[in-house]
Design a protein around this motif. Structure first.
Motif, short mmCIF file in Angstrom:
data_model
loop_
_atom_site.label_atom_id
_atom_site.label_comp_id
_atom_site.label_asym_id
_atom_site.label_seq_id
_atom_site.Cartn_x
_atom_site.Cartn_y
_atom_site.Cartn_z
N GLY A 164 0.67 -1.14 0.00
CA GLY A 164 0.14 0.02 -0.20
C GLY A 164 0.91 1.25 0.11
O GLY A 164 2.01 1.24 0.14
N ASP A 165 0.44 2.28 -0.13
CA ASP A 165 0.80 3.79 -0.31
C ASP A 165 1.77 3.85 0.96
O ASP A 165 1.63 3.52 2.16
CB ASP A 165 0.01 4.82 -0.44
N SER A 166 2.69 4.86 1.08
CA SER A 166 3.41 5.39 2.00
C SER A 166 2.40 6.02 3.04
O SER A 166 1.50 6.86 2.65
CB SER A 166 4.78 6.17 1.64
N ALA A 167 2.80 5.74 4.32
CA ALA A 167 2.19 6.56 5.50
C ALA A 167 0.59 6.13 5.78
O ALA A 167 -0.18 7.02 6.10
CB ALA A 167 2.01 8.27 5.01
N ASP A 196 -5.38 4.35 3.67
CA ASP A 196 -5.55 5.23 4.82
C ASP A 196 -7.02 5.72 4.34
O ASP A 196 -7.32 6.32 3.17
CB ASP A 196 -4.82 6.39 4.64
N MET A 197 -8.05 5.30 5.07
CA MET A 197 -9.53 5.86 5.10
C MET A 197 -9.88 7.47 4.99
O MET A 197 -10.68 7.75 4.70
CB MET A 197 -10.57 5.16 5.69
N THR A 198 -8.65 8.03 5.39
CA THR A 198 -8.78 9.54 5.29
C THR A 198 -8.08 10.03 4.02
O THR A 198 -8.00 11.30 4.02
CB THR A 198 -8.29 9.99 6.70
N LYS A 199 -7.27 9.36 3.25
CA LYS A 199 -6.60 9.71 2.13
C LYS A 199 -7.48 9.12 0.96
O LYS A 199 -6.90 7.88 0.67
CB LYS A 199 -5.18 9.43 2.39
N ARG A 200 -8.17 9.84 0.20
CA ARG A 200 -8.79 8.87 -0.93
C ARG A 200 -7.74 8.53 -2.14
O ARG A 200 -7.90 7.64 -2.66
CB ARG A 200 -9.75 10.08 -1.72
N GLN A 201 -6.75 9.31 -1.99
CA GLN A 201 -5.68 8.96 -3.14
C GLN A 201 -5.14 7.70 -2.91
O GLN A 201 -4.71 6.61 -3.82
CB GLN A 201 -4.49 10.03 -2.95
N ASP A 234 -7.55 5.16 -4.21
CA ASP A 234 -7.44 5.16 -5.51
C ASP A 234 -6.27 4.66 -6.22
O ASP A 234 -6.37 3.85 -7.19
CB ASP A 234 -7.69 6.55 -6.19
N HIS A 235 -5.29 4.18 -5.27
CA HIS A 235 -4.05 3.46 -5.65
C HIS A 235 -4.10 1.99 -5.57
O HIS A 235 -3.40 1.45 -6.03
CB HIS A 235 -2.80 4.01 -5.00
N VAL A 236 -5.13 1.64 -4.97
CA VAL A 236 -5.27 0.03 -4.72
C VAL A 236 -5.30 -0.64 -5.84
O VAL A 236 -4.72 -1.77 -5.93
CB VAL A 236 -6.67 -0.03 -3.73
N ALA A 237 -6.06 -0.35 -6.85
CA ALA A 237 -6.05 -0.94 -8.17
C ALA A 237 -4.51 -1.50 -8.68
O ALA A 237 -4.35 -2.32 -8.98
CB ALA A 237 -6.78 -0.43 -9.15
N GLY A 238 -3.78 -0.24 -8.68
CA GLY A 238 -2.24 -0.36 -8.87
C GLY A 238 -1.70 -1.08 -8.21
O GLY A 238 -0.62 -2.17 -8.63
N TRP A 239 -1.63 -1.39 -7.04
CA TRP A 239 -1.11 -2.29 -6.09
C TRP A 239 -1.74 -3.82 -6.30
O TRP A 239 -0.80 -4.64 -6.26
CB TRP A 239 -1.25 -2.03 -4.53
N LEU A 240 -2.75 -3.92 -6.56
CA LEU A 240 -3.30 -5.05 -7.00
C LEU A 240 -2.82 -5.53 -8.14
O LEU A 240 -2.28 -7.02 -8.28
CB LEU A 240 -4.87 -5.36 -7.17
N ASP A 241 -2.57 -4.92 -9.14
CA ASP A 241 -1.75 -5.26 -10.44
C ASP A 241 -0.33 -5.70 -10.14
O ASP A 241 -0.11 -6.79 -10.85
CB ASP A 241 -2.02 -4.21 -11.31
N GLU A 242 0.24 -5.00 -9.43
CA GLU A 242 1.65 -5.43 -9.18
C GLU A 242 1.50 -6.59 -8.37
O GLU A 242 2.46 -7.58 -8.47
CB GLU A 242 2.22 -4.26 -8.19
N ASP A 285 -10.27 5.08 13.60
CA ASP A 285 -10.31 5.93 14.51
C ASP A 285 -10.65 7.22 14.25
O ASP A 285 -11.11 8.04 14.98
CB ASP A 285 -9.25 5.94 15.56
N LEU A 286 -10.35 7.64 12.96
CA LEU A 286 -10.27 9.17 12.55
C LEU A 286 -11.65 9.28 11.67
O LEU A 286 -11.70 9.84 10.58
CB LEU A 286 -9.20 9.73 11.70
N GLY A 287 -12.64 8.87 12.24
CA GLY A 287 -13.94 8.78 11.38
C GLY A 287 -14.57 10.21 11.20
O GLY A 287 -15.00 10.33 9.90
N SER A 288 -14.38 10.93 11.72
CA SER A 288 -14.78 12.47 11.10
C SER A 288 -13.87 12.81 10.10
O SER A 288 -14.38 13.80 9.32
CB SER A 288 -14.37 13.65 12.61
N LEU A 289 -12.73 12.35 9.65
CA LEU A 289 -11.75 12.68 8.71
C LEU A 289 -11.93 11.88 7.36
O LEU A 289 -11.02 11.80 6.48
CB LEU A 289 -10.37 12.81 9.13
N ARG A 290 -13.05 10.95 7.50
CA ARG A 290 -13.26 9.75 6.38
C ARG A 290 -13.21 10.29 4.94
O ARG A 290 -14.06 11.24 4.86
CB ARG A 290 -14.35 8.99 6.73
N ALA A 291 -12.64 9.82 4.14
CA ALA A 291 -12.52 10.13 2.85
C ALA A 291 -12.94 9.14 1.91
O ALA A 291 -13.27 9.18 0.69
CB ALA A 291 -11.20 10.94 2.35
#
Length: 221
Positions: free
Chosen positions: A22-25, A96-101, A104-112, A131-137
């Motif tokens: 998955g993506d960094s961070a 990260d459920m607070t970072k839409r990007q 969106d990158h999940v498909a690329g990771w699946l391909d790899e 735990d950061l429900g109020s920031l859900r993206a």
């Protein structure tokens, strides 16, 4: 099924290699630290290259050593980490459920993952930082739809609050155990603390019929 933890003198019946991707961070290292050591570091630094930790547990009276690889999410390390997919029987694909990007990158990771790993690898999609429900993206429904379409397990977790972390890992390990069935495989005597490459039992997953699950925390098969 029973879940308990073995000690260092216990005979290891199976070694399961699992990769975190998955993506960094997004919290991959924190998820691993929470599962392997029940720790969470507020000032965790980015993983450089590849690291791994192990945890021994008992599934259905068999002692299983989970060897979990934490791969760096930064793009410049992708070519380095691709080699470490070999031999993996499970994967935790984290966003990260607070970072839409990061979702969106999940498909690329699946391909790899599918390009480098066994086609029958057990994959868990994880939406971390719930735990950061109020920031859900990323709506839960979006992830459930993706998991159903790609035939993945899915669960939302919080490494900080230890929500669903152990459940997620145990779900993947249990599904792997179900796949290998009663086949007798034993672990080689390897000093995991000193080796830099994966050694031990090489587990080849036989063909399986994957059933999708659109429910959070659904079964992989």
């Amino acid at each position: 099924m029973s879940n308990s933890y073995g000690d260092f003198n216990t005979k290891i019946d199976y070694v399961f290699k699992i990769v975190l991707i998955g993506d960094s961070a997004v919290g991959k290292s924190q998820l691993l630290s929470r599962f392997a050591k029940n720790e969470f570091s507020v000032d965790s630094k980015a993983t450089i290259g590849v690291e791994f930790q192990t945890k021994t547990l008992v599934l259905d009276k068999k002692t299983v050593k989970a060897q979990i690889w934490d791969t760096a999410g930064q793009e410049r390390y992708r070519s380095v980490t691709s080699a470490y997919y070999r031999g993996a029987v499970g994967a935790m694909l984290v966003y990260d459920m607070t970072k839409r990007q990061s979702f969106d990158h999940v498909a690329g990771w699946l391909d790899e993952l599918r390009a480098h790993a066994d086609k029958n690898i057990v994959i868990m999609l994880i939406g971390n930082k719930c735990d950061l429900g109020s920031l859900r993206a990323v709506p839960t429904e979006d992830a459930q739809e993706l998991a159903e379409r790609e035939e993945l397990c899915f669960m939302e977790t919080s490494a900080l609050e230890a929500t669903n972390v152990e459940t997620a890992f145990l779900t993947v390990l249990t599904e792997i155990y179900k796949i290998i069935g009663k086949k007798t495989l034993t672990a080689s005597d390897v000093d995991y603390a000193k080796t830099t490459t994966f050694k031990g039992t090489s587990i080849v997953i036989p063909g399986q019929e994957s059933n999708s699950s659109g429910r959070s925390g659904g079964c992989c098969a």
